[in-house]
Design an enzyme around this catalytic site. Structure first.
Site, PDB file in Angstrom:
ATOM      1  N   ALA A  14      44.644  40.317  34.308  1.00 30.45           N
ATOM      2  CA  ALA A  14      45.894  39.577  34.171  1.00 30.45           C
ATOM      3  C   ALA A  14      46.520  39.327  35.538  1.00 30.45           C
ATOM      4  O   ALA A  14      46.331  40.113  36.477  1.00 30.45           O
ATOM      5  CB  ALA A  14      46.867  40.358  33.283  1.00 30.45           C
ATOM      6  N   ARG A  18      47.231  41.611  39.956  1.00 31.46           N
ATOM      7  CA  ARG A  18      47.087  41.346  41.393  1.00 31.46           C
ATOM      8  C   ARG A  18      48.236  41.974  42.166  1.00 31.46           C
ATOM      9  O   ARG A  18      48.048  42.505  43.269  1.00 31.46           O
ATOM     10  CB  ARG A  18      47.022  39.840  41.646  1.00 31.46           C
ATOM     11  N   SER A  37      36.894  43.813  32.682  1.00 27.46           N
ATOM     12  CA  SER A  37      37.238  42.627  31.909  1.00 27.46           C
ATOM     13  C   SER A  37      36.203  42.528  30.789  1.00 27.46           C
ATOM     14  O   SER A  37      35.130  43.145  30.864  1.00 27.46           O
ATOM     15  CB  SER A  37      37.198  41.374  32.787  1.00 27.46           C
ATOM     16  N   TYR A  66      35.739  47.546  28.564  1.00 24.90           N
ATOM     17  CA  TYR A  66      36.942  48.367  28.711  1.00 24.90           C
ATOM     18  C   TYR A  66      36.635  49.855  28.513  1.00 24.90           C
ATOM     19  O   TYR A  66      37.136  50.715  29.243  1.00 24.90           O
ATOM     20  CB  TYR A  66      38.003  47.944  27.697  1.00 24.90           C
ATOM     21  N   LYS A 105      54.854  46.262  30.213  1.00 25.71           N
ATOM     22  CA  LYS A 105      55.876  46.175  29.187  1.00 25.71           C
ATOM     23  C   LYS A 105      55.802  44.838  28.465  1.00 25.71           C
ATOM     24  O   LYS A 105      55.259  43.896  29.013  1.00 25.71           O
ATOM     25  CB  LYS A 105      57.275  46.415  29.763  1.00 25.71           C
ATOM     26  N   ARG A 177      52.209  34.620  26.065  1.00 29.20           N
ATOM     27  CA  ARG A 177      53.565  35.018  25.677  1.00 29.20           C
ATOM     28  C   ARG A 177      54.126  34.169  24.549  1.00 29.20           C
ATOM     29  O   ARG A 177      55.201  34.474  24.020  1.00 29.20           O
ATOM     30  CB  ARG A 177      54.489  34.976  26.904  1.00 29.20           C
ATOM     31  N   ASP A 190      59.108  40.060  26.769  1.00 31.18           N
ATOM     32  CA  ASP A 190      58.763  39.761  28.151  1.00 31.18           C
ATOM     33  C   ASP A 190      59.948  39.902  29.096  1.00 31.18           C
ATOM     34  O   ASP A 190      59.843  40.518  30.152  1.00 31.18           O
ATOM     35  CB  ASP A 190      58.209  38.339  28.233  1.00 31.18           C
TER      36      ASP A 190
END
Length: 367
Positions: A14, A18, A37, A66, A105, A177, A190
């Site tokens: 995601a 980074r 990934s 994973y 979160k 989202r 978010d």
């Protein structure tokens, strides 16, 4: 003797990962060892890009699974930025594998899920913390001193928070989202998570007695997915008369403000989530005294600017690097600190109550 760096695994590629990669490097106390990934090539490209910008001495390994990362003996801690809808399973599996957990979160779909996740963390004695970076800025500590001095703001009566940005058609068509299976809370999860966290922090983690919420707008992706909130407002009522309003949105221009009003003055911050660029972070206070200057105009007389010497981002003294250092200290203690999981759970409880109220047409929900 120098304490070995905490060895990190990153579960997904995601975009926010980074920033956490750079924070781990800038912290001086960690190194990324593995990135996973569902597509190993994607993990490899992520690593190559990050190594180019912020290299570790040893290039992390790319995994296409994973579970392989979770089970690896090459890591001590795992950062999990997977979508909220997938998070519960991997937090539990990481805890069962004895890995300390930094969790994006909102932490879970519901408080019930989060309680289950935290119970497994306690059982396996691993540290859990959510990735709310502003909790680790020196500015927040100074704000706490100002709020607690008894004279600058006085007794808190009202808190107002807002975090929003204006998104384009591409965002609504393809960003996770706006996908109910991945991020069912939409803007509330978010951005609202930050608004609620600030309010709880200001109130020293006292839960509100009752809340109300309103979904002001929503969007549903094609193929029968449920709508997710794209604009949300809420009200929190605390004991002794304090209250909070908050607003979060994907459809209004960028804003990230918080105002705390009290019996003697107010405190205002205009970049509480992502600090404005620079090497000092600021907030202001005012004592609510005004002087009439003619033509129906008034001038505020008690305004004061406060500042801390720290960078806004991408630096060794920025809030995200502080988060990694604070997390590392706790992970190295051998006994998990219960404060951070409790903070996450309280935030999730209030979020759940606000969403429940909104889905019931704004009905008051008691906590």
């Amino acid at each position: 003797m120098r304490t070995p760096n905490l060895r990190w695994g990153i579960l997904s590629t995601a975009q926010i990962a980074r920033k956490v990669w750079l924070a781990i490097r800038n912290s001086g106390c960690g190194e990324v060892a593995l990135v996973a990934s569902r597509d190993r090539e994607r993990a490899g490209k992520f690593i190559a890009d990050c190594q180019k910008e912020a290299p570790f001495r040893q290039t992390p390994a790319a995994l296409g699974d994973y579970a392989a990362l979770i089970e690896s003996r090459e890591i001590d801690a795992v950062y999990i930025p997977l979508p909220t809808g997938l998070r519960k399973e991997w937090v539990i599996r990481a805890a069962q594998a004895g890995k300390h957990i930094l969790c994006e979160k909102p932490c879970a779909v519901t408080a019930k899920d989060l309680r289950e996740m935290l119970a497994v963390c306690r059982k396996h004695q691993v540290q859990f913390m959510d990735n709310v970076m502003f909790m680790h800025t020196e500015r927040l500590a100074l704000m706490r001193k100002v709020l607690d001095d008894g004279k600058t703001v006085g007794d808190i009566r009202r808190i107002s928070t807002a975090f929003n940005f204006n998104s384009d058609a591409k965002f609504f068509a393809g960003n996770i989202r706006t996908h109910s299976g991945l991020e069912p809370q939409g803007t509330l999860g978010d951005q609202g998570w930050y608004c609620l966290r600030f309010a709880l922090w200001a109130m020293k983690w006292q839960l509100p007695r009752r809340v109300t919420g309103r979904i002001l707008s929503s969007v549903a992706r094609p193929k029968g997915t449920a709508p997710v909130p794209t604009e949300f407002s809420g009200e929190l009522i605390f004991a002794q008369g304090a209250s909070c309003d908050f607003y979060c949105s994907f459809v209004t221009a960028l804003q990230q403000r918080a105002i705390v009003s009290g019996t003697r003055g107010s405190l205002a911050i205009h970049d509480f989530v992502l600090p404005f660029a620079g090497n000092t972070l600021r907030f202001e206070t005012g004592d609510m005294d005004y002087k009439f200057i003619g033509c129906d105009a008034f001038m505020e007389t008690g305004k004061k600017i406060w500042a801390t010497a720290e960078h806004s981002n991408s630096h060794a003294d920025a809030q995200e690097a502080n988060l990694i250092r604070n997390f590392t200290k706790l992970a190295r203690l051998g006994k998990p600190n219960a404060r951070w999981p409790e903070i996450s759970l309280k935030t999730q409880q209030v979020l759940d109550a606000c969403l429940k109220s909104a889905r019931a047409g704004g009905k008051v929900v008691a906590l």
